[in-house]
Design an enzyme around this catalytic site. Structure first.
Site, mmCIF file in Angstrom:
data_model
loop_
_atom_site.group_PDB
_atom_site.id
_atom_site.type_symbol
_atom_site.label_atom_id
_atom_site.label_comp_id
_atom_site.label_asym_id
_atom_site.label_seq_id
_atom_site.Cartn_x
_atom_site.Cartn_y
_atom_site.Cartn_z
ATOM 1 N N GLY A 1 0.749 -1.139 0.162
ATOM 2 C CA GLY A 1 -0.507 -0.202 0.234
ATOM 3 C C GLY A 1 0.810 1.265 0.198
ATOM 4 N N GLY B 1 -1.039 4.712 0.117
ATOM 5 C CA GLY B 1 -1.529 6.023 0.397
ATOM 6 C C GLY B 1 -0.940 6.010 1.173
ATOM 7 C CG LEU B 2 -2.664 10.461 2.936
ATOM 8 C CD1 LEU B 2 -2.925 11.186 3.724
ATOM 9 C CD2 LEU B 2 -0.773 11.353 2.561
ATOM 10 C CB ALA B 3 -0.272 4.602 5.884
ATOM 11 C CG HIS C 1 -19.319 11.820 4.664
ATOM 12 N ND1 HIS C 1 -20.053 12.985 4.363
ATOM 13 C CD2 HIS C 1 -18.074 12.125 5.090
ATOM 14 C CE1 HIS C 1 -19.160 14.255 4.474
ATOM 15 N NE2 HIS C 1 -17.956 13.483 5.084
ATOM 16 N NE ARG D 1 -17.190 13.242 8.236
ATOM 17 C CZ ARG D 1 -16.109 12.538 7.388
ATOM 18 N NH1 ARG D 1 -15.538 12.022 7.731
ATOM 19 N NH2 ARG D 1 -15.005 14.077 7.104
ATOM 20 C CD GLU E 1 -10.028 4.107 5.273
ATOM 21 O OE1 GLU E 1 -9.936 5.067 4.627
ATOM 22 O OE2 GLU E 1 -11.522 3.192 5.279
ATOM 23 N NE ARG F 1 -12.197 9.386 9.254
ATOM 24 C CZ ARG F 1 -12.244 10.010 8.096
ATOM 25 N NH1 ARG F 1 -11.767 11.023 8.523
ATOM 26 N NH2 ARG F 1 -12.652 9.905 6.981
HETATM 27 C C1 LIG Z 1 -13.739 10.796 -1.179
HETATM 28 C C2 LIG Z 1 -13.116 11.576 0.386
HETATM 29 C C3 LIG Z 1 -12.809 11.837 0.650
HETATM 30 C C4 LIG Z 1 -11.532 11.917 2.551
HETATM 31 N N1 LIG Z 1 -12.222 13.439 3.072
HETATM 32 C C5 LIG Z 1 -10.848 12.685 3.817
HETATM 33 C C6 LIG Z 1 -10.697 14.138 4.585
HETATM 34 O O1 LIG Z 1 -11.143 14.900 4.066
HETATM 35 N N2 LIG Z 1 -9.631 13.957 6.240
HETATM 36 C C7 LIG Z 1 -9.504 13.018 6.202
HETATM 37 O O2 LIG Z 1 -9.083 12.804 7.100
HETATM 38 N N3 LIG Z 1 -10.182 11.780 6.162
HETATM 39 C C8 LIG Z 1 -10.829 11.971 4.430
HETATM 40 N N4 LIG Z 1 -10.843 10.526 3.902
HETATM 41 C C9 LIG Z 1 -10.604 9.459 4.321
HETATM 42 C C10 LIG Z 1 -9.001 9.054 4.023
HETATM 43 O O3 LIG Z 1 -8.535 9.620 2.753
HETATM 44 C C11 LIG Z 1 -8.393 7.877 3.954
HETATM 45 O O4 LIG Z 1 -8.782 7.075 5.963
HETATM 46 C C12 LIG Z 1 -7.190 7.819 3.897
HETATM 47 O O5 LIG Z 1 -6.878 8.118 3.033
HETATM 48 C C13 LIG Z 1 -6.665 6.382 4.059
HETATM 49 O O6 LIG Z 1 -5.592 5.883 3.227
HETATM 50 P P1 LIG Z 1 -4.913 4.713 3.637
HETATM 51 O O7 LIG Z 1 -3.132 5.200 3.790
HETATM 52 O O8 LIG Z 1 -4.792 4.266 4.875
HETATM 53 O O9 LIG Z 1 -5.180 3.605 2.458
HETATM 54 P P2 LIG Z 1 -5.555 4.014 1.123
HETATM 55 O O10 LIG Z 1 -4.995 5.775 0.843
HETATM 56 O O11 LIG Z 1 -6.736 3.238 0.386
HETATM 57 O O12 LIG Z 1 -4.107 3.356 0.503
HETATM 58 C C14 LIG Z 1 -4.293 2.146 0.139
HETATM 59 C C15 LIG Z 1 -2.943 1.458 -0.652
HETATM 60 O O13 LIG Z 1 -2.945 0.035 0.230
HETATM 61 C C16 LIG Z 1 -2.580 -0.785 -1.622
HETATM 62 N N5 LIG Z 1 -3.391 -1.901 -1.831
HETATM 63 C C17 LIG Z 1 -4.968 -2.173 -0.977
HETATM 64 N N6 LIG Z 1 -4.863 -3.383 -0.969
HETATM 65 C C18 LIG Z 1 -3.629 -4.417 -1.936
HETATM 66 C C19 LIG Z 1 -3.275 -5.662 -1.971
HETATM 67 N N7 LIG Z 1 -3.953 -6.111 -2.115
HETATM 68 N N8 LIG Z 1 -1.925 -5.478 -2.572
HETATM 69 C C20 LIG Z 1 -1.571 -4.511 -2.976
HETATM 70 N N9 LIG Z 1 -2.211 -2.949 -2.947
HETATM 71 C C21 LIG Z 1 -2.800 -3.028 -2.188
HETATM 72 C C22 LIG Z 1 -3.893 0.181 -2.922
HETATM 73 O O14 LIG Z 1 -2.950 0.479 -3.684
HETATM 74 C C23 LIG Z 1 -3.272 1.373 -1.961
HETATM 75 O O15 LIG Z 1 -2.080 2.190 -2.248
HETATM 76 C C24 LIG Z 1 -11.671 10.502 2.802
HETATM 77 C C25 LIG Z 1 -12.241 9.234 2.399
HETATM 78 C C26 LIG Z 1 -12.763 9.628 1.076
HETATM 79 C C27 LIG Z 1 -13.634 8.510 0.409
#
Ligand SMILES: Cc1cc2nc3c(=O)[nH]c(=O)nc-3n(C[C@H](O)[C@H](O)[C@H](O)COP(=O)(O)OP(=O)(O)OC[C@H]3O[C@@H](n4cnc5c(N)ncnc54)[C@H](O)[C@@H]3O)c2cc1C
Ligand code: SF4
Ligand code: FES
Lengths: 254, 658
Positions: B39, B41-43, B265, B329, B446, B456
């Site tokens: 993954g 994403g931000l994390a 939401h 929310r 997440e 949240r």
């Molecule tokens: C429309 C929207 C708006 C939002 N707005 C806000 C906001 O304003 N403020 C706030 O705090 N939060 C907000 N959130 C929530 C927040 O965006 C998410 O909770 C957060 O970005 C999740 O980040 P993450 O790094 O955990 O996962 P993600 O960003 O979902 O990243 C997941 C990663 O895992 C990878 N992955 C998944 N499964 C596999 C697999 N089996 N094999 C390989 N790779 C895999 C994907 O490719 C991706 O790179 C919002 C959410 C949405 C839906």
């Protein structure tokens, strides 16, 4: 909005993999609602194809709200279709009327080889970023966020450049397949901020060198990129990149 | 079985003490240690960058074509931090307190306090990377407020905060790729964890371009794979968001915590028809400037602008005068559902309420701008024009997005909105160090259950993802890896890799050989309907039992009648999706089971049997102040482990936003 249904003819580029030569296939689609998005229309077609035992059309998509930059269809001769400042996933079927024929192709550029059908390989963009599209600051080294005031106009301009979603429509629109709008957006974003200052000399040089290496063409200032960019990245960024580049050249000559 | 490893000592000293005493790995040894991060994403991107900078050998994976496209890119409204730049009384303690209260007292105090502490470092780090947050004319950072709080602590970049933060993290990640510290594997999907002698030691991933299965070793494995909102089929998540990675880990022994805690939401664009593939969020920050209302008269068919002021019911302002449109929310979502169910909903389906900007366009922004420009007695048109300019700067992209989807201009007519699935508080159980109950297997962002309890607060997911990746795991992983420096890389020919790969291949073959009649999509839609109906905004015993039976039946049907086109050794998005939907079906059952077991209302989990006389959620702290961590035993068979929650500082009270 009043909604209506329509029947359409789709001509879609089908290509099994990178080595297949590819061809257009024609598909009729029926009862498409004007409220659907373009990709939802493709979803409907794909469901039909699967039921008929055929291979569905492969295409890149994820967020479906115009921000991830994954979707990339060349629709009736224009990247992302007819709407201004728009991505394929945000295009809605009210842009079309009953009886229309729609031609859908992948991005075409040497640096973006087709992977399958409408899916292309855009990893060249990642490698351009690796060449210098960042500020070298390790985690934990930062000073207080308000220690450096940044004039609002510069901050806003940096943000406008940073809005690029890396979709590659600019390359697909350009007859030379130049990636300069993309590169200039990143160079501008970082050059407009004081934090990006120390690496200005090398950033533009290295990113442009990598761009050339990837096989993107030269920019001849036709502006086709700006016209199709879903995030309205301004061609002024290219002028800024050229200045940065010149400055870097002058400095590294010394 | 579950040791949360919360350090002893005073709440505000725990993290400082931990950092002062945890084990360290010296730089020469870091180079010998390999870490897998699934993954970006931000994390995941922040963890990969930070761990690469420290000198570990990192392999990062994502299923999109580039790490920059992770779902985090779509986050809109902002990120919280206890900077108190506005001098409005914010502090680390207040952010901690708001988050525990907002989560309806179902989160760990120690984790939340740490989150509030590091929130300030996140903003500093992002600004240093060049994240262009919104600024004031004086050049300093601007803030906005978000639901559930009374201070302005949210940093933002128009309605594209997630994009800007992710690009910052992505650039930091690509820099480490260039330096050779991180190897990036895009278009790869992790399909299982490899366990050697009880520890996570690698993964099996499928190359999504050619369909080959590949093996990767790591001294530790980090899952940063996002939330599972797509179990509902329709959600604001990106199309590819899935539970697969976490679910595979769960089936290998990692407990899954609070699966029924999902967030609906309140402000999303309503469903328009059966063709709908996803829903689009309209950021909560819009509630700062938009007022929510429905007509006072049932079934009023007039156009919104034709309904006079006195015939509008601003039901949030009426029911919750202290917080008004800014209630959390869960509260706002239920209130919208209540009005629509009672027959006051608007739009063609009656499943929508209005979010109206006119009042603030004119009164808040228009008048202020007119004042700045020295315009005396401005007319309505001038006020509207001036107001629009400000609103455009704050949320322009959201208004454009709304217009592209609906064909209506929200500057002129109120938006129609309805609640939609958005975020999942539940996830893999982790201890204070973010390690699951499997040694060497971590979970960030997440995908874990940790910091948000049962609900949240807005702008806190981005904060948590970056906290986990930049500032928590770089310390806590050392505490584990310090004891692993003598472990040589395990060759991928080891039998554990062999066997795990075989199991993955067998499952793919089984799926492909079903050759049934129904598409993957059709199963996903049906699953989503069941979960939304019975495990959505309100839940009851009979419904949940019914849902469990339905999901079990759906699972049987799926495994005997799904139709997947194409082959295995090629790019095949339908096959990718089939694997994910199969996992969602199993998760759906566990969600219902968890919801059934928790016979109280808390946060986003509303059990109809447990409500106050006014219809508000009623918690049961005596019986349910625990984290429900489910251990997988076999098909439809789970054992519940409870981690008791102790509140020493933020004493639970009935949440009130009146
Ligand atoms: C429309 C929207 C708006 C939002 N707005 C806000 C906001 O304003 N403020 C706030 O705090 N939060 C907000 N959130 C929530 C927040 O965006 C998410 O909770 C957060 O970005 C999740 O980040 P993450 O790094 O955990 O996962 P993600 O960003 O979902 O990243 C997941 C990663 O895992 C990878 N992955 C998944 N499964 C596999 C697999 N089996 N094999 C390989 N790779 C895999 C994907 O490719 C991706 O790179 C919002 C959410 C949405 C839906
Ligand atoms: S500059 Fe515009 S068209 Fe080019 S990649 Fe960026 S967003 Fe896409
Ligand atoms: S699918 Fe993300 S921009 Fe189109």
């Amino acid at each position: 909005m009043e909604h209506y249904n329509m029947n359409l003819t789709l001509k879609v580029w089908r290509q099994k993999n990178a080595s297949d030569s590819g061809r257009f296939e024609t598909y009729p689609v029926k009862n498409i609602s004007s409220e659907m998005s373009f990709l939802e229309m493709i979803d409907v077609l794909n469901e039909e194809l699967i039921k008929e035992g055929k291979d569905p059309i492969a295409f890149d998509h994820d967020c479906r709200e115009g921000i991830c930059g994954a979707c990339s269809m060349y629709i009736n001769g224009r990247p992302h279709g007819p709407w201004q400042a728009n991505t394929t996933c945000q295009l809605h079927m009210r842009a079309y009327k009953d009886g229309d024929t729609i031609v859908v192709e992948p991005w075409r550029a040497n640096a973006f080889p087709v992977v399958k059908d409408l899916v292309v390989d855009r990893s060249a963009f990642d490698r351009i970023i690796q060449a210098g599209g960042y500020i070298s600051v390790n985690t934990g080294n930062a000073v207080d966020a308000n220690a450096i005031a940044i004039n609002k106009d510069n901050a806003d301009a940096a943000f406008a450049a940073a809005a690029c979603i890396g979709c590659g429509a600019c390359v697909a629109a350009c007859k030379n397949s130049s990636a300069l709008l993309f590169v200039s957006a990143k160079v501008s974003h970082l050059a407009l901020l004081p934090q990006g200052g120390p690496e200005r000399k090398t950033r533009a040089m290295n990113m442009v060198a990598q761009m050339d290496k990837e096989g993107f063409g030269a920019c001849t200032n036709t502006g086709a990129c700006e016209a199709v960019c879903p995030k309205e990245i301004s061609i002024e960024n290219i002028a800024r990149l050229n200045r940065e580049y010149m400055m870097a050249g002058v400095i590294s000559d010394k | 079985m579950l040791d949360s490893k919360i350090p002893v000592g005073k709440l505000e000293e725990k993290w400082v003490d931990y950092k002062g005493h945890c084990k360290l790995v010296n730089p020469a040894n870091k180079r010998k240690l390999e870490i897998i991060i699934v993954g970006t994403g931000l994390a995941g991107a922040s963890a990969a960058a930070a761990l690469g900078e420290l000198g570990y050998k990192v392999k990062a994976f994502c299923f999109q074509d580039s790490p920059r496209r992770a779902h985090s890119i779509a986050a809109q409204g902002g990120i919280n931090a206890a900077k108190n730049y506005q001098n409005d009384g914010d502090s680390v303690f207040r952010l901690f307190y708001d988050t525990v209260k907002g989560g309806d007292y179902r989160a760990r105090e120690a984790n939340v306090h740490r989150l509030a502490e590091v929130s300030v470092n996140i903003i500093d780090q992002c600004v240093a990377q060049g994240v262009p947050f919104a600024r004031e004319y004086g050049g300093l950072l601007n803030n906005r407020s978000f639901g559930g709080t009374q201070v302005k602590r949210t940093f933002y970049a128009a309605g594209q905060t997630g994009q800007q933060l992710l690009i910052g993290a992505y650039q930091a990640l690509e820099r480490q790729v260039a330096l050779g510290n991180v190897t990036m594997y895009a278009r790869h999907e992790m399909l299982d964890v490899v366990m050697v002698e009880g520890k996570a030691r690698g993964i099996i991933a499928r190359n999504l371009v050619n369909g080959e299965l590949e093996r990767y070793f790591g001294h530790a494995v980090l899952l940063c794979t996002g939330g599972y909102g797509n179990v509902f089929y329709l959600s604001t998540n990106a199309m590819g968001s899935n539970v697969t990675a976490a679910w595979k880990a769960h089936k290998k022994g990692a407990t899954f915590a609070n699966p029924c805690f999902t967030q609906i939401h309140p402000t999303c664009i309503p469903v328009s028809g059966d063709h709908q593939s996803k829903l689009t969020l309209m950021s909560e920050s819009l509630r700062n400037d938009g007022r929510i209302w429905v007509p006072k008269q049932k079934g009023d068919k007039r156009k919104a602008n034709d309904i006079p002021e006195e015939e509008r019911d601003y039901y949030l302002e009426r029911r919750y005068p202290a917080f008004g449109n800014l209630v959390p929310r869960d509260v706002a979502s239920r209130a919208a559902k209540e009005r629509c169910d009672a027959g006051y909903g608007v739009g063609t389906t009656g499943q929508a309420v209005y979010l109206d900007f006119k009042y603030n366009l004119i009164n808040k922004y228009g008048k202020t701008e007119a004042g700045k420009l020295g315009i005396e007695n401005p007319d309505l048109e001038t006020l509207m024009r001036l107001g629009k300019e400000v609103v455009k700067e704050e949320y322009g992209n959201l208004f454009d997005m709304y217009e592209k989807i609906t064909g209506e201009n929200p500057y002129e007519v109120p938006m129609r909105i309805y609640p939609a699935v958005h975020y999942t508080m539940g996830g893999l159980w982790v201890d204070y160090e973010l390690m699951t109950n499997i040694k060497g297997l971590y979970c960030l962002g997440e995908a874990n259950f940790s910091d948000h309890g049962a609900n949240r607060l807005g702008a806190s997911a981005l904060m948590q993802g970056l906290a986990d990746g930049y500032f928590v795991v770089p310390y806590t992983i050392g505490n584990y890896l310090a004891d692993e420096i003598a472990t040589k890389p395990i060759p991928i020919t080891h039998e554990a890799f062999e066997q795990t790969e075989k199991a993955v291949a067998d499952r793919i073959n089984t799926l492909m050989n079903i050759k049934g009649k129904q598409t993957v999509e059709s199963f996903h839609k049906r699953l989503g309907k069941i979960i939304w109906e019975y495990c959505g905004m309100s839940r009851n015993e009979a419904g949940l039992k019914h849902a469990i039976a339905e999901v079990q039946a759906l699972k049987k049907e799926f495994w005997s009648d799904v139709k997947i086109p194409g082959g295995i050794k090629e790019m095949n998005p339908e096959l990718d999706k089939a694997g994910r939907v199969a996992d969602f079906i199993e998760l759906g059952e566990l969600m219902c089971k968890d919801a059934l077991d928790r016979n109280e209302s808390c946060g986003g989990h509303f059990r109809e049997e447990s409500q106050t006389e006014e219809g508000e959620a009623k918690r049961d702290d005596e019986n349910y102040a625990y984290v429900a961590a489910w251990e997988y035993k076999g098909e439809s068979d789970w054992v519940l482990h409870k981690e008791q929650l102790n509140f020493e500082i933020a004493k639970p009270t009935q949440r009130s936003y009146k």
